[in-house]
Design a protein around this motif. Sequence first.
Motif, PDB file in Angstrom:
ATOM      1  N   HIS A 111       0.850  -1.188   0.000  1.00 53.79           N
ATOM      2  CA  HIS A 111       0.000   0.000   0.000  1.00 53.79           C
ATOM      3  C   HIS A 111       0.888   1.241   0.000  1.00 53.79           C
ATOM      4  O   HIS A 111       1.513   1.560   1.010  1.00 53.79           O
ATOM      5  CB  HIS A 111      -0.916   0.012   1.230  1.00 53.79           C
ATOM      6  N   TYR A 112       0.919   1.909  -1.151  1.00 57.86           N
ATOM      7  CA  TYR A 112       1.805   3.050  -1.320  1.00 57.86           C
ATOM      8  C   TYR A 112       1.027   4.320  -1.650  1.00 57.86           C
ATOM      9  O   TYR A 112      -0.091   4.261  -2.168  1.00 57.86           O
ATOM     10  CB  TYR A 112       2.780   2.810  -2.479  1.00 57.86           C
ATOM     11  N   ALA A 113       1.672   5.440  -1.374  1.00 57.33           N
ATOM     12  CA  ALA A 113       1.212   6.737  -1.867  1.00 57.33           C
ATOM     13  C   ALA A 113       2.342   7.270  -2.742  1.00 57.33           C
ATOM     14  O   ALA A 113       3.519   7.102  -2.422  1.00 57.33           O
ATOM     15  CB  ALA A 113       0.943   7.697  -0.719  1.00 57.33           C
ATOM     16  N   ALA A 114       1.976   7.879  -3.859  1.00 50.96           N
ATOM     17  CA  ALA A 114       2.964   8.478  -4.743  1.00 50.96           C
ATOM     18  C   ALA A 114       2.563   9.913  -5.028  1.00 50.96           C
ATOM     19  O   ALA A 114       1.403  10.198  -5.321  1.00 50.96           O
ATOM     20  CB  ALA A 114       3.068   7.696  -6.051  1.00 50.96           C
ATOM     21  N   ARG A 115       3.525  10.798  -4.935  1.00 48.99           N
ATOM     22  CA  ARG A 115       3.347  12.191  -5.362  1.00 48.99           C
ATOM     23  C   ARG A 115       4.284  12.381  -6.534  1.00 48.99           C
ATOM     24  O   ARG A 115       5.495  12.167  -6.414  1.00 48.99           O
ATOM     25  CB  ARG A 115       3.673  13.156  -4.229  1.00 48.99           C
ATOM     26  N   VAL A 116       3.703  12.739  -7.677  1.00 51.90           N
ATOM     27  CA  VAL A 116       4.479  12.885  -8.908  1.00 51.90           C
ATOM     28  C   VAL A 116       4.274  14.299  -9.433  1.00 51.90           C
ATOM     29  O   VAL A 116       3.143  14.705  -9.717  1.00 51.90           O
ATOM     30  CB  VAL A 116       4.036  11.848  -9.970  1.00 51.90           C
ATOM     31  N   VAL A 117       5.366  15.044  -9.541  1.00 56.27           N
ATOM     32  CA  VAL A 117       5.327  16.413 -10.043  1.00 56.27           C
ATOM     33  C   VAL A 117       6.102  16.433 -11.358  1.00 56.27           C
ATOM     34  O   VAL A 117       7.281  16.046 -11.388  1.00 56.27           O
ATOM     35  CB  VAL A 117       5.956  17.396  -9.031  1.00 56.27           C
ATOM     36  N   SER A 118       5.430  16.854 -12.430  1.00 56.02           N
ATOM     37  CA  SER A 118       6.074  16.860 -13.736  1.00 56.02           C
ATOM     38  C   SER A 118       5.522  17.989 -14.597  1.00 56.02           C
ATOM     39  O   SER A 118       4.308  18.209 -14.648  1.00 56.02           O
ATOM     40  CB  SER A 118       5.837  15.522 -14.447  1.00 56.02           C
ATOM     41  N   GLU A 119       6.418  18.657 -15.288  1.00 55.98           N
ATOM     42  CA  GLU A 119       6.022  19.702 -16.228  1.00 55.98           C
ATOM     43  C   GLU A 119       5.172  19.112 -17.354  1.00 55.98           C
ATOM     44  O   GLU A 119       4.299  19.787 -17.901  1.00 55.98           O
ATOM     45  CB  GLU A 119       7.265  20.399 -16.798  1.00 55.98           C
ATOM     46  N   SER A 120       5.397  17.857 -17.687  1.00 52.92           N
ATOM     47  CA  SER A 120       4.646  17.234 -18.783  1.00 52.92           C
ATOM     48  C   SER A 120       3.154  17.109 -18.474  1.00 52.92           C
ATOM     49  O   SER A 120       2.351  16.881 -19.374  1.00 52.92           O
ATOM     50  CB  SER A 120       5.231  15.868 -19.138  1.00 52.92           C
ATOM     51  N   PHE A 121       2.763  17.289 -17.221  1.00 50.77           N
ATOM     52  CA  PHE A 121       1.343  17.253 -16.852  1.00 50.77           C
ATOM     53  C   PHE A 121       0.611  18.563 -17.177  1.00 50.77           C
ATOM     54  O   PHE A 121      -0.612  18.599 -17.175  1.00 50.77           O
ATOM     55  CB  PHE A 121       1.164  16.989 -15.349  1.00 50.77           C
ATOM     56  N   ARG A 122       1.376  19.611 -17.462  1.00 48.50           N
ATOM     57  CA  ARG A 122       0.761  20.917 -17.684  1.00 48.50           C
ATOM     58  C   ARG A 122      -0.284  20.843 -18.795  1.00 48.50           C
ATOM     59  O   ARG A 122      -0.037  20.313 -19.869  1.00 48.50           O
ATOM     60  CB  ARG A 122       1.807  21.974 -18.014  1.00 48.50           C
ATOM     61  N   GLY A 123      -1.488  21.340 -18.502  1.00 51.52           N
ATOM     62  CA  GLY A 123      -2.581  21.351 -19.464  1.00 51.52           C
ATOM     63  C   GLY A 123      -3.373  20.047 -19.540  1.00 51.52           C
ATOM     64  O   GLY A 123      -4.380  19.990 -20.232  1.00 51.52           O
ATOM     65  N   MET A 124      -2.926  19.019 -18.856  1.00 53.51           N
ATOM     66  CA  MET A 124      -3.637  17.733 -18.858  1.00 53.51           C
ATOM     67  C   MET A 124      -4.659  17.696 -17.736  1.00 53.51           C
ATOM     68  O   MET A 124      -4.364  18.124 -16.623  1.00 53.51           O
ATOM     69  CB  MET A 124      -2.672  16.572 -18.554  1.00 53.51           C
ATOM     70  N   PRO A 125      -5.833  17.144 -18.002  1.00 49.47           N
ATOM     71  CA  PRO A 125      -6.761  16.921 -16.892  1.00 49.47           C
ATOM     72  C   PRO A 125      -6.165  15.896 -15.912  1.00 49.47           C
ATOM     73  O   PRO A 125      -5.339  15.065 -16.294  1.00 49.47           O
ATOM     74  CB  PRO A 125      -8.014  16.357 -17.560  1.00 49.47           C
ATOM     75  N   ARG A 126      -6.601  15.976 -14.681  1.00 51.13           N
ATOM     76  CA  ARG A 126      -6.063  15.090 -13.634  1.00 51.13           C
ATOM     77  C   ARG A 126      -6.206  13.613 -13.994  1.00 51.13           C
ATOM     78  O   ARG A 126      -5.300  12.822 -13.752  1.00 51.13           O
ATOM     79  CB  ARG A 126      -6.779  15.378 -12.307  1.00 51.13           C
ATOM     80  N   VAL A 127      -7.318  13.230 -14.591  1.00 46.05           N
ATOM     81  CA  VAL A 127      -7.536  11.830 -14.965  1.00 46.05           C
ATOM     82  C   VAL A 127      -6.459  11.374 -15.954  1.00 46.05           C
ATOM     83  O   VAL A 127      -5.914  10.273 -15.833  1.00 46.05           O
ATOM     84  CB  VAL A 127      -8.955  11.621 -15.554  1.00 46.05           C
ATOM     85  N   LYS A 128      -6.120  12.220 -16.896  1.00 47.79           N
ATOM     86  CA  LYS A 128      -5.074  11.899 -17.887  1.00 47.79           C
ATOM     87  C   LYS A 128      -3.709  11.805 -17.210  1.00 47.79           C
ATOM     88  O   LYS A 128      -2.903  10.925 -17.523  1.00 47.79           O
ATOM     89  CB  LYS A 128      -5.075  12.956 -18.990  1.00 47.79           C
ATOM     90  N   GLN A 129      -3.444  12.707 -16.261  1.00 48.70           N
ATOM     91  CA  GLN A 129      -2.180  12.660 -15.512  1.00 48.70           C
ATOM     92  C   GLN A 129      -2.037  11.312 -14.808  1.00 48.70           C
ATOM     93  O   GLN A 129      -0.986  10.675 -14.859  1.00 48.70           O
ATOM     94  CB  GLN A 129      -2.129  13.788 -14.482  1.00 48.70           C
ATOM     95  N   HIS A 130      -3.107  10.879 -14.162  1.00 51.41           N
ATOM     96  CA  HIS A 130      -3.075   9.609 -13.436  1.00 51.41           C
ATOM     97  C   HIS A 130      -2.891   8.445 -14.401  1.00 51.41           C
ATOM     98  O   HIS A 130      -2.156   7.501 -14.104  1.00 51.41           O
ATOM     99  CB  HIS A 130      -4.345   9.442 -12.608  1.00 51.41           C
ATOM    100  N   LYS A 131      -3.537   8.522 -15.559  1.00 52.62           N
ATOM    101  CA  LYS A 131      -3.395   7.461 -16.556  1.00 52.62           C
ATOM    102  C   LYS A 131      -1.948   7.345 -17.016  1.00 52.62           C
ATOM    103  O   LYS A 131      -1.424   6.232 -17.176  1.00 52.62           O
ATOM    104  CB  LYS A 131      -4.316   7.700 -17.743  1.00 52.62           C
ATOM    105  N   VAL A 132      -1.279   8.473 -17.214  1.00 56.73           N
ATOM    106  CA  VAL A 132       0.127   8.462 -17.613  1.00 56.73           C
ATOM    107  C   VAL A 132       0.965   7.713 -16.571  1.00 56.73           C
ATOM    108  O   VAL A 132       1.824   6.893 -16.915  1.00 56.73           O
ATOM    109  CB  VAL A 132       0.652   9.902 -17.828  1.00 56.73           C
ATOM    110  N   VAL A 133       0.713   7.988 -15.297  1.00 58.93           N
ATOM    111  CA  VAL A 133       1.464   7.320 -14.227  1.00 58.93           C
ATOM    112  C   VAL A 133       1.128   5.830 -14.193  1.00 58.93           C
ATOM    113  O   VAL A 133       2.028   4.982 -14.120  1.00 58.93           O
ATOM    114  CB  VAL A 133       1.205   7.979 -12.854  1.00 58.93           C
ATOM    115  N   TYR A 134      -0.146   5.489 -14.259  1.00 58.04           N
ATOM    116  CA  TYR A 134      -0.528   4.071 -14.243  1.00 58.04           C
ATOM    117  C   TYR A 134       0.048   3.334 -15.446  1.00 58.04           C
ATOM    118  O   TYR A 134       0.505   2.188 -15.318  1.00 58.04           O
ATOM    119  CB  TYR A 134      -2.043   3.908 -14.193  1.00 58.04           C
TER     120      TYR A 134
END
Length: 76
Positions: free
Chosen positions: A32-55
């Motif tokens: 059971h983990y928590a991840a905080r991911v900060v990336s410039e590549s997320f700029r302009g992406m909806p949160r759902v898309k950001q999460h999909k990129v990580v998954y």
Amino acid sequence: MAMHAHEIEEMIQAALPDAIVEITDLAGDGNHYAARVVSESFRGMPRVKQHKVVYDALGGRMGGVLHALQLTTATP
């Protein structure tokens, strides 16, 4: 077999080289983990898309060797 925090971090950073990744083992059990991911590549992406990129970076391990991941994404 559980994933180690450093494996999760390495997989995310391989997909998002500019990312700042912080992994926390929430239960101390390696499942059971928590991840905080900060990336410039997320700029302009909806949160759902950001999460999909990580998954996607985790290559289908969610629900298998990686049981639970509480995910927070952000831009710098």
